[in-house]
Enzyme design. Sequence first.
Site, short mmCIF file in Angstrom:
data_model
loop_
_atom_site.label_atom_id
_atom_site.label_comp_id
_atom_site.label_asym_id
_atom_site.label_seq_id
_atom_site.Cartn_x
_atom_site.Cartn_y
_atom_site.Cartn_z
N LYS A 197 35.63 41.19 44.53
CA LYS A 197 37.06 40.87 44.56
C LYS A 197 37.60 41.12 43.16
CE LYS A 197 40.41 37.27 45.68
NZ LYS A 197 40.60 35.86 46.14
N LYS A 249 37.54 43.77 48.11
CA LYS A 249 38.97 43.47 48.09
C LYS A 249 39.52 43.78 46.70
CE LYS A 249 42.21 39.62 48.70
NZ LYS A 249 42.36 38.15 48.91
#
Length: 324
Positions: A197, A249
């Site tokens: 992330k 992500k």
Amino acid sequence: MLEPTIRPRRLRATPAIRRQVCETRVHPNALILPVFVREGIDAPVDITSLPGVQQHTMDSLRKLANDSAEAGLGGIMLFGIPAERDACGSGATDPEGILNRAITAVAEEVGDALTVQADLCLDEFTDHGHCGVLDADGRVDNDATLARYAEMAVVQAQAGAQIIGMSGMMDGQITVAREALDAAGHQDAILLAYSAKYASAFYGPFREAVDSQLSGDRRSYQMDPGNRREGLHEVLLDIEEGADIVMVKPAMSYLDVLADAAAESIVPVWAYQVSGEFAMIEAAAQNGWIDRERAIDESIVSIKRAGADAVLTYFALEYARTLR
């Protein structure tokens, strides 16, 4: 003039041929819809920076859940927006808190038709907007945050979450969540690790969606956008700790990291087409600069082609309906 004997264009000649040789297809059950549920509202609230996306009431959430199940979506990822916040995000572990009540509502409504997923992070619940609790110097305290995450995981599983999205990027979060869940008798709860992330500019509209209180940034715990090898390192660490699914992500700006993860992972790999990626497509389409439907399709197919087994996207419900 020599004529070529190898003609790849033969396989592009007609729609029927193109469909038959297509390498990458998206099925509705590979799509997951992120959904925002807000406490203290009596009608859905439009999110300006995410056209067509709303903060939901409990009633509108139930309808959306049924619509999602009918469209064949794989799951719904729930985010809660509380009316009150504090330094430790106490609303996140309140069984009567907005997120936990939303989990139960969706589980009761459509829990057999799709997966009920919940975001496990403190940023929506803290008055400082960070993903963990702060130490005396105002820095995110990794290990103190882990204790909060362990408690959150158990509360979410008790509420009915089948998949728990560990999105906080704290070191050791998968280990502590797995241990806490198993000790509480929730051995079947699935841990989705937001493994790679990145500290991305593309989260901007999400801040509005959850009414973020963040001042500053999250670069001390989310990843540097320039780091590719570190993304795979984080993925492999989470698998070692017991993650059932790993995540990259954002998706579209990190397809190389996604492809790396897909090539090495022994567990499913998902990706999140984040709010800024959604908003860019919508804004360009509203200005007539791109073909909206084709751009949606191409963006999601590209994420799937890079190796994602499933895609979280705000386009999920609309796109699933076109696929069906």
